[in-house]
Motif scaffolding. Sequence first.
Motif, short mmCIF file in Angstrom:
data_model
loop_
_atom_site.label_atom_id
_atom_site.label_comp_id
_atom_site.label_asym_id
_atom_site.label_seq_id
_atom_site.Cartn_x
_atom_site.Cartn_y
_atom_site.Cartn_z
N LEU A 59 0.82 -1.05 0.05
CA LEU A 59 0.25 -0.27 -0.24
C LEU A 59 1.01 1.13 -0.10
CD1 LEU A 59 -2.56 -0.89 3.21
CD2 LEU A 59 -3.03 -0.50 0.19
N LEU B 75 -1.07 -4.83 2.72
CA LEU B 75 -2.90 -5.73 2.31
C LEU B 75 -3.05 -6.71 1.58
CD1 LEU B 75 -6.28 -5.01 2.72
CD2 LEU B 75 -5.66 -4.17 0.20
N GLU C 287 -3.71 -9.84 -0.08
CA GLU C 287 -4.20 -10.32 -1.33
C GLU C 287 -6.57 -9.95 -1.21
OE1 GLU C 287 -3.01 -12.00 -6.36
OE2 GLU C 287 -2.23 -13.28 -4.25
N ALA D 225 -7.94 -10.17 0.37
CA ALA D 225 -9.32 -8.42 0.94
C ALA D 225 -9.57 -8.41 -0.02
CB ALA D 225 -8.76 -8.44 1.60
N ALA D 226 -8.05 -7.29 -0.88
CA ALA D 226 -8.80 -6.76 -2.03
C ALA D 226 -9.19 -7.13 -3.56
CB ALA D 226 -7.00 -6.81 -2.91
N LYS E 42 -12.96 -6.92 -2.57
CA LYS E 42 -13.26 -6.19 -2.93
C LYS E 42 -13.20 -5.27 -4.75
CE LYS E 42 -14.30 -1.45 -0.70
NZ LYS E 42 -15.58 -1.48 -0.58
N ALA F 187 -8.96 -0.27 -7.13
CA ALA F 187 -7.59 -0.46 -6.42
C ALA F 187 -7.57 0.55 -5.85
CB ALA F 187 -7.04 -1.07 -7.57
N GLU G 27 -10.10 3.16 -4.29
CA GLU G 27 -11.15 2.59 -2.22
C GLU G 27 -9.71 1.48 -1.72
OE1 GLU G 27 -14.32 0.16 -3.00
OE2 GLU G 27 -14.89 2.06 -5.41
N LEU G 28 -9.21 1.11 -1.78
CA LEU G 28 -7.87 0.13 -1.23
C LEU G 28 -6.74 1.05 -1.19
CD1 LEU G 28 -8.42 -2.45 -3.23
CD2 LEU G 28 -9.57 -2.72 -1.60
N LEU H 186 -3.97 1.23 -3.22
CA LEU H 186 -2.93 0.23 -4.26
C LEU H 186 -2.40 1.53 -5.32
CD1 LEU H 186 -5.44 -2.84 -4.28
CD2 LEU H 186 -2.78 -2.72 -3.27
#
Length: 177
Positions: free
Chosen positions: A22, A31, A33, A35-36, A39, A112, A115-116, A118
């Motif tokens: 991240l 994070l 993978e 969970a990513a 999402k 990605a 929201e995350l 990445l």
Amino acid sequence: MAADRWAQALRHQLGLGRLLPLGDAADAAWLMESAAVTKLREAASREVPQVRLGRMRISPSAAEGAASSVVPLPPSGLPPGPLEVEADFAATADTPLASVGEQLRTALLTAAEQELGLRMATVDLRVTDLLDRPADDAGGADPAAAGDGRPEEAAHATGHEEARQAQEEEHPPAPAD
């Protein structure tokens, strides 16, 4: 060193996948993978409901180099740097596939990054099937399409009991004497 191998084996058994970086190298944050991917699947189904995502993999970008981390990488952690998503999908043919692919690519990139958190370089998509009816009318997701077919991904997608049954089918217990 043994603790690193133990942690990596535990992540593999639980189906958590690798750790994705991240932010930048100085952030030292990762994070899972799994969970990513969860999402990203949610964002794709929300933004492009006419597709059914299949296998999805997040990897370091081959086009752009990874930065060296300011802290040691955790077991199964990817080095900081841009990532790429590879995903298979099925869609109906009532909309041009190039248009659907572009909508899906945009949805995955946006989720990605926004929201995350990445850093993404690319999203590579493959059309693997044509659906007769819209994906949301298909009567539920195909458990095999939820991941790449490994029992640990099936556990995340359909529940631990179904994954256990799938694993027993692949590797039946030895008969008792």
